[in-house]
Design a protein around this motif. Structure first.
Motif, short mmCIF file in Angstrom:
data_model
loop_
_atom_site.label_atom_id
_atom_site.label_comp_id
_atom_site.label_asym_id
_atom_site.label_seq_id
_atom_site.Cartn_x
_atom_site.Cartn_y
_atom_site.Cartn_z
N GLY A 169 0.85 -1.29 0.01
CA GLY A 169 0.03 -0.17 -0.13
C GLY A 169 0.77 1.38 0.05
O GLY A 169 0.36 2.41 -0.68
N ALA A 170 1.83 1.22 0.62
CA ALA A 170 2.79 2.54 0.72
C ALA A 170 3.67 2.84 -0.56
O ALA A 170 3.50 4.00 -1.19
CB ALA A 170 3.81 2.34 1.80
N GLU A 171 4.11 1.70 -1.22
CA GLU A 171 4.57 1.87 -2.84
C GLU A 171 3.19 2.38 -3.59
O GLU A 171 3.67 3.25 -4.56
CB GLU A 171 5.37 0.57 -3.05
CG GLU A 171 6.35 0.43 -2.43
CD GLU A 171 7.33 -0.45 -3.27
OE1 GLU A 171 6.81 -1.00 -4.28
OE2 GLU A 171 8.50 -0.92 -2.69
N PHE A 172 2.24 1.71 -3.52
CA PHE A 172 0.96 2.25 -4.38
C PHE A 172 0.78 3.66 -4.19
O PHE A 172 0.58 4.55 -4.96
CB PHE A 172 -0.11 1.27 -4.00
CG PHE A 172 -1.57 1.65 -4.71
CD1 PHE A 172 -1.73 1.45 -5.78
CD2 PHE A 172 -2.41 2.32 -3.91
CE1 PHE A 172 -2.80 1.72 -6.60
CE2 PHE A 172 -3.79 2.75 -4.39
CZ PHE A 172 -3.81 2.23 -5.79
N GLU A 173 0.68 4.00 -2.96
CA GLU A 173 0.36 5.62 -2.66
C GLU A 173 1.35 6.48 -3.47
O GLU A 173 1.20 7.59 -3.93
CB GLU A 173 0.45 5.79 -1.19
CG GLU A 173 -0.04 7.29 -0.75
CD GLU A 173 -0.67 7.48 0.59
OE1 GLU A 173 -0.65 8.58 0.85
OE2 GLU A 173 -0.33 6.40 1.41
N ILE A 174 2.55 6.18 -3.26
CA ILE A 174 3.95 6.84 -3.90
C ILE A 174 3.59 6.87 -5.61
O ILE A 174 3.51 7.72 -6.08
CB ILE A 174 5.15 6.25 -3.54
CG1 ILE A 174 5.49 6.51 -2.10
CG2 ILE A 174 6.19 6.75 -4.40
CD1 ILE A 174 6.57 5.52 -1.57
#
Length: 444
Positions: free
Chosen positions: A341-346
């Motif tokens: 999720g963190a990479e997706f948000e980036i």
């Protein structure tokens, strides 16, 4: 009008669109056709007139036609819901909202068919829970690939999905509740599809629309989906649509589901015998057809990112008119990968910052939209779309501007090149911004 009576009228309306023989029967003997579908023979002419009026988009001649009135009432409820939930107020991210609105204005300028269809809306994100599609419709406007695998809800899939949804909701806001969970796939290919829908409902309070081309594959499952959505979401929000790809399939659907069960389900007719045209895009692009009318527009509802959970890839894309360069009616800007999720948000932040321009970007190359025509008159220059256009005074200044927009320059370079027109820089910036917002100028 109760559900049974409306459901039976709607079925006549559907048969008229789908079955050539029924069209002749309704026109020749409306009373008999109405009676065969469980309605009163004396209502036959009202039913026929209501069907024809709906297809023409105009009220029937007789006032107070109850079938027309009920159809209109339900349609107005859906329009009101869609207008509210798809408005810019549903966006937390104002840049995304402005980009989607601007893209829709461009597409309406490029295509009279889109402009005349007031209920075409775009979303900033769409998900895919499979790779490829098992149905493989012969006309598929997005040219979906052969099915390979599904993203499963079990074994951590549900948790990963919640991560992605949470990041997307934080970025977009309530509009996430309108994001389709299939795009270029068949939703019912994934046995866990309903679990993914429920997670969206828990987070946003909304259930996105489902369009399936395989409702008759597992009738029990489809009926469970109908029950899960409920009458309000079906009739008032148009949350379920069946895409009909063959006349034989239409007949199967009519046998498998009662008029009451389908009273709130929209049927989209894509088979050759139907009255509908189809998009000259994707798998149908360039194919000759002497039977059905085709029209040049993109079937994509996405002005933003396509997210595939199987490959864990995110692609920024936007609808364009299908042609040799973009046969699927989509311009793909960039694809990135994400692991959580963190990479997706980036990825979301980077892609929208790079491609979702709410105003003309200063450093990017600007060009005239290739789908407009430049028409020069005695004292005017018209940038013409499909039945609409942008009119400018014809003079040395606007002639030079039009020429410079074919040279792949940025707005700063254009202003610099036109600096000899003293005192025109502010006017020039306003003019270019207006052209961009209308879709007449594109960013490379």
């Amino acid at each position: 009008m109760n559900r049974t009576q409306f459901g039976r009228f709607k079925r006549i309306y559907e048969y008229y669109q789908a079955e050539p023989s029924f069209r002749a029967a309704l026109m020749g003997n409306p009373g008999k056709a109405a009676q065969e579908h469980g309605l009163s023979a004396k209502d036959g002419y009202e039913i026929r007139d209501a069907v024809l009026a709906i297809l023409k988009g105009t009220p029937p001649e007789q006032e107070g036609n109850p079938y027309w009135q009920e159809f209109s009432r339900r349609n107005k409820a859906v329009i009101a819901f869609t207008s509210r939930t798809m408005s810019e107020m549903a966006y937390k991210n104002r840049q995304a909202a402005a980009f989607v609105s601007r893209t829709l204005r461009r597409c309406r300028m490029e295509s009279a068919d889109i402009r005349m269809h007031g209920q075409i809306h775009f979303v900033p994100i769409a998900f895919e829970l499979s790779e490829g599609c098992r149905v493989h419709c012969p006309f598929c406007g997005l040219n979906a690939g052969i099915w390979e695998n599904n993203f499963v809800y079990e074994n951590g899939g549900g948790e990963f999905w919640r991560e992605i949804l949470s990041a997307a909701y934080g970025f977009f806001g309530d509009i996430l509740g309108q994001a389709p969970l299939y795009f270029a796939t068949e939703p019912l290919d994934n046995p866990d599809y309903e679990c993914f829908l429920e997670e969206v409902r828990r987070l946003t309070g909304q259930i996105p629309q489902t369009t399936t081309a395989a409702p008759e594959r597992d009738v029990s499952r489809t009926n469970r989906l109908i029950s899960y959505l409920g009458d309000e979401r079906l009739s008032g929000e148009a949350r379920l649509r069946f895409s009909v790809i063959q006349l034989s399939q239409f007949r199967q659907i009519m046998d498998a589901f009662s008029p009451e069960e389908l009273a709130g389900v929209e049927l989209i007719f894509n088979h050759p015998e139907s009255l509908n045209c189809f998009s000259d895009s994707g798998r149908a692009h360039g194919l000759s057809s002497s039977v059905r009318r085709r029209t040049r527009y993109s079937v994509s509802c996405l002005a933003g990112v396509r997210v595939n959970l199987c490959s864990r890839k995110i692609t920024f894309m936007e609808p364009v008119l299908p042609d040799a360069d973009f046969p699927d009616g989509c311009r793909h800007r960039e694809t990135m990968s994400f692991a959580d999720g963190a990479e997706f948000e980036i990825c979301l932040e980077k892609l929208f910052a790079k491609y979702a321009f709410s105003t003309v970007p200063q450093g990017r190359i600007l060009v005239l939209n290739k789908d407009i025509r430049v028409c020069r008159g005695k004292d005017r220059i018209i940038l013409a779309g499909d039945g609409v256009g942008f009119s400018m005074a014809g003079n040395l200044y606007t002639d030079e501007l039009t020429a410079l927009l074919s040279e792949h320059l940025s707005i700063n370079e254009i202003v610099s090149r036109l600096s000899h027109h003293t005192g025109q820089s502010e006017e020039l910036n306003r003019l270019i911004e207006s052209l961009y917002q209308g879709g007449y100028i594109e960013v490379l």
